[in-house]
Motif scaffolding. Structure first.
Motif, PDB file in Angstrom:
ATOM      1  N   GLU A  53       9.750 -13.336  18.587  1.00 21.37           N
ATOM      2  CA  GLU A  53      10.115 -14.105  19.774  1.00 21.37           C
ATOM      3  C   GLU A  53       8.856 -14.789  20.288  1.00 21.37           C
ATOM      4  OE1 GLU A  53      12.404 -13.212  23.918  1.00 21.37           O
ATOM      5  OE2 GLU A  53      10.963 -11.718  23.269  1.00 21.37           O
ATOM      6  N   LEU A  54       8.918 -16.104  20.442  1.00 24.99           N
ATOM      7  CA  LEU A  54       7.796 -16.848  21.006  1.00 24.99           C
ATOM      8  C   LEU A  54       8.291 -17.585  22.233  1.00 24.99           C
ATOM      9  CD1 LEU A  54       4.843 -17.692  20.778  1.00 24.99           C
ATOM     10  CD2 LEU A  54       5.571 -19.574  19.306  1.00 24.99           C
ATOM     11  N   GLU A  55       7.775 -17.166  23.391  1.00 23.04           N
ATOM     12  CA  GLU A  55       8.117 -17.805  24.661  1.00 23.04           C
ATOM     13  C   GLU A  55       6.836 -18.320  25.280  1.00 23.04           C
ATOM     14  OE1 GLU A  55      10.322 -15.225  27.228  1.00 23.04           O
ATOM     15  OE2 GLU A  55      12.114 -15.325  25.971  1.00 23.04           O
ATOM     16  N   GLY A  56       6.739 -19.638  25.376  1.00 21.98           N
ATOM     17  CA  GLY A  56       5.512 -20.240  25.879  1.00 21.98           C
ATOM     18  C   GLY A  56       4.365 -19.891  24.947  1.00 21.98           C
ATOM     19  N   ASP A  57       3.333 -19.262  25.490  1.00 20.25           N
ATOM     20  CA  ASP A  57       2.171 -18.863  24.694  1.00 20.25           C
ATOM     21  C   ASP A  57       2.192 -17.390  24.320  1.00 20.25           C
ATOM     22  OD1 ASP A  57       1.020 -21.400  24.680  1.00 20.25           O
ATOM     23  OD2 ASP A  57       0.003 -21.080  26.589  1.00 20.25           O
ATOM     24  N   THR A  58       3.320 -16.696  24.543  1.00 17.77           N
ATOM     25  CA  THR A  58       3.401 -15.266  24.275  1.00 17.77           C
ATOM     26  C   THR A  58       4.280 -14.981  23.064  1.00 17.77           C
ATOM     27  OG1 THR A  58       3.077 -14.759  26.618  1.00 17.77           O
ATOM     28  CG2 THR A  58       3.986 -13.008  25.236  1.00 17.77           C
ATOM     29  N   LEU A  59       3.662 -14.375  22.062  1.00  9.83           N
ATOM     30  CA  LEU A  59       4.359 -13.957  20.850  1.00  9.83           C
ATOM     31  C   LEU A  59       4.670 -12.473  20.960  1.00  9.83           C
ATOM     32  CD1 LEU A  59       5.297 -14.360  17.874  1.00  9.83           C
ATOM     33  CD2 LEU A  59       2.942 -13.758  17.211  1.00  9.83           C
ATOM     34  N   THR A  60       5.943 -12.128  20.812  1.00 14.75           N
ATOM     35  CA  THR A  60       6.347 -10.726  20.766  1.00 14.75           C
ATOM     36  C   THR A  60       7.010 -10.483  19.423  1.00 14.75           C
ATOM     37  OG1 THR A  60       6.714 -10.701  23.156  1.00 14.75           O
ATOM     38  CG2 THR A  60       7.694  -8.891  21.881  1.00 14.75           C
ATOM     39  N   ILE A  61       6.602  -9.417  18.760  1.00  9.65           N
ATOM     40  CA  ILE A  61       7.194  -9.002  17.494  1.00  9.65           C
ATOM     41  C   ILE A  61       7.781  -7.616  17.732  1.00  9.65           C
ATOM     42  CG2 ILE A  61       6.825  -8.576  15.048  1.00  9.65           C
ATOM     43  CD1 ILE A  61       4.273 -10.346  15.286  1.00  9.65           C
ATOM     44  N   TRP A  62       9.098  -7.566  17.868  1.00 13.56           N
ATOM     45  CA  TRP A  62       9.802  -6.318  18.165  1.00 13.56           C
ATOM     46  C   TRP A  62       9.997  -5.526  16.880  1.00 13.56           C
ATOM     47  CZ3 TRP A  62      10.259  -5.730  23.232  1.00 13.56           C
ATOM     48  CH2 TRP A  62      10.368  -6.858  24.043  1.00 13.56           C
ATOM     49  N   ALA A  63       9.672  -4.251  16.870  1.00 10.96           N
ATOM     50  CA  ALA A  63       9.909  -3.379  15.708  1.00 10.96           C
ATOM     51  C   ALA A  63      11.393  -3.050  15.649  1.00 10.96           C
ATOM     52  CB  ALA A  63       9.088  -2.102  15.820  1.00 10.96           C
ATOM     53  N   GLY A  64      12.034  -3.425  14.559  1.00 14.69           N
ATOM     54  CA  GLY A  64      13.450  -3.135  14.364  1.00 14.69           C
ATOM     55  C   GLY A  64      14.358  -4.140  15.022  1.00 14.69           C
ATOM     56  N   VAL A  65      14.501  -4.052  16.342  1.00 16.20           N
ATOM     57  CA  VAL A  65      15.425  -4.916  17.075  1.00 16.20           C
ATOM     58  C   VAL A  65      14.764  -5.426  18.348  1.00 16.20           C
ATOM     59  CG1 VAL A  65      17.529  -3.781  16.197  1.00 16.20           C
ATOM     60  CG2 VAL A  65      16.445  -2.945  18.296  1.00 16.20           C
ATOM     61  N   ARG A  66      15.301  -6.512  18.881  1.00 16.46           N
ATOM     62  CA  ARG A  66      14.820  -7.070  20.152  1.00 16.46           C
ATOM     63  C   ARG A  66      14.862  -5.982  21.232  1.00 16.46           C
ATOM     64  NH1 ARG A  66      14.256 -11.964  22.398  1.00 16.46           N
ATOM     65  NH2 ARG A  66      15.109 -13.071  20.614  1.00 16.46           N
TER      66      ARG A  66
ATOM     67  N   THR B 241       0.797  -1.224   0.000  1.00 17.57           N
ATOM     68  CA  THR B 241       0.000   0.000   0.000  1.00 17.57           C
ATOM     69  C   THR B 241       0.829   1.273   0.000  1.00 17.57           C
ATOM     70  OG1 THR B 241      -0.267  -0.318   2.390  1.00 17.57           O
ATOM     71  CG2 THR B 241      -2.091  -0.978   0.996  1.00 17.57           C
ATOM     72  N   ASP B 242       2.084   1.203   0.486  1.00 14.63           N
ATOM     73  CA  ASP B 242       2.881   2.435   0.505  1.00 14.63           C
ATOM     74  C   ASP B 242       4.352   2.219   0.164  1.00 14.63           C
ATOM     75  OD1 ASP B 242       3.763   1.190   2.812  1.00 14.63           O
ATOM     76  OD2 ASP B 242       2.726   2.573   4.159  1.00 14.63           O
ATOM     77  N   GLY B 243       4.733   0.972  -0.175  1.00 12.05           N
ATOM     78  CA  GLY B 243       6.106   0.704  -0.576  1.00 12.05           C
ATOM     79  C   GLY B 243       7.103   0.624   0.564  1.00 12.05           C
ATOM     80  N   MET B 244       6.626   0.699   1.802  1.00 11.84           N
ATOM     81  CA  MET B 244       7.545   0.639   2.946  1.00 11.84           C
ATOM     82  C   MET B 244       8.115  -0.761   3.109  1.00 11.84           C
ATOM     83  SD  MET B 244       5.638   3.078   5.760  1.00 11.84           S
ATOM     84  CE  MET B 244       6.504   2.333   7.085  1.00 11.84           C
ATOM     85  N   THR B 245       9.347  -0.829   3.620  1.00 12.87           N
ATOM     86  CA  THR B 245       9.953  -2.077   4.070  1.00 12.87           C
ATOM     87  C   THR B 245      10.247  -1.907   5.548  1.00 12.87           C
ATOM     88  OG1 THR B 245      12.160  -1.312   3.442  1.00 12.87           O
ATOM     89  CG2 THR B 245      10.958  -2.643   1.823  1.00 12.87           C
ATOM     90  N   LEU B 246       9.774  -2.834   6.337  1.00 13.97           N
ATOM     91  CA  LEU B 246       9.902  -2.741   7.792  1.00 13.97           C
ATOM     92  C   LEU B 246      10.558  -4.012   8.319  1.00 13.97           C
ATOM     93  CD1 LEU B 246       6.262  -1.488   8.383  1.00 13.97           C
ATOM     94  CD2 LEU B 246       8.328  -0.083   8.359  1.00 13.97           C
ATOM     95  N   ASP B 247      11.425  -3.876   9.295  1.00 16.83           N
ATOM     96  CA  ASP B 247      12.134  -5.006   9.881  1.00 16.83           C
ATOM     97  C   ASP B 247      11.646  -5.260  11.302  1.00 16.83           C
ATOM     98  OD1 ASP B 247      13.767  -5.351   7.618  1.00 16.83           O
ATOM     99  OD2 ASP B 247      15.119  -3.791   8.322  1.00 16.83           O
TER     100      ASP B 247
END
Length: 143
Positions: free
Chosen positions: A94-107, A84-90
């Motif tokens: 991290e999945l620990e037990g039942d918790t999913l964390t998606i860190w923007a950029g870096v941990r 939709t806007d041509g952005m690339t995002l990194d």
């Protein structure tokens, strides 16, 4: 480079529970679909969402970084390609037990998604957070 054939890092298999199609609801709505790419080194997410009246569509490739001449990364990294806007995002998954964390950029970034899988794995309750804001984005498995 190693002479031995490489196999996917076993930690990627923790993301198996994402494979399939999910309905997203809350402040963001729409659908996401996760699938393994051939070889099992990468998971791909297709997303078609609406947030705040704005479409958010694209793909995300999830796996370990493995630069030419180097070694695979310890963290699971991703790159999003937005239609939709041509952005690339990194991001870093991290999945620990039942918790999913998606860190923007870096941990340990102050901007992240955190969601918790239900006991049966059919729902994820969570949302995006960043300094001064955030939004809910819960998911229910469709298949």
């Amino acid at each position: 480079m190693s002479a031995e054939p490489l196999t996917p890092n076993p930690d990627l298999r923790s993301l198996d529970r994402l494979v399939g199609t999910w309905q997203v609801f809350g402040d963001a709505t729409g659908e996401v679909r996760y699938e393994w790419l051939q070889g099992g080194f990468f998971l791909m997410q297709h997303f078609d969402l609406m947030h705040d009246g704005r479409p958010i569509r694209g793909i995300e490739i999830i796996g370990h970084l493995y630069p030419f001449g180097g070694e695979p990364s310890a963290d699971i990294h991703t790159r999003v390609y937005s239609y939709t806007d041509g952005m690339t995002l990194d991001y870093v998954y991290e999945l620990e037990g039942d918790t999913l964390t998606i860190w923007a950029g870096v941990r340990d970034s102050p901007s992240f998604y955190r969601g918790t899988f239900s006991e049966d794995g059919r729902t994820v309750t969570g949302g995006w957070q960043w300094p001064g804001g955030g939004y809910t984005a819960d998911m229910t498995r469709r298949d």
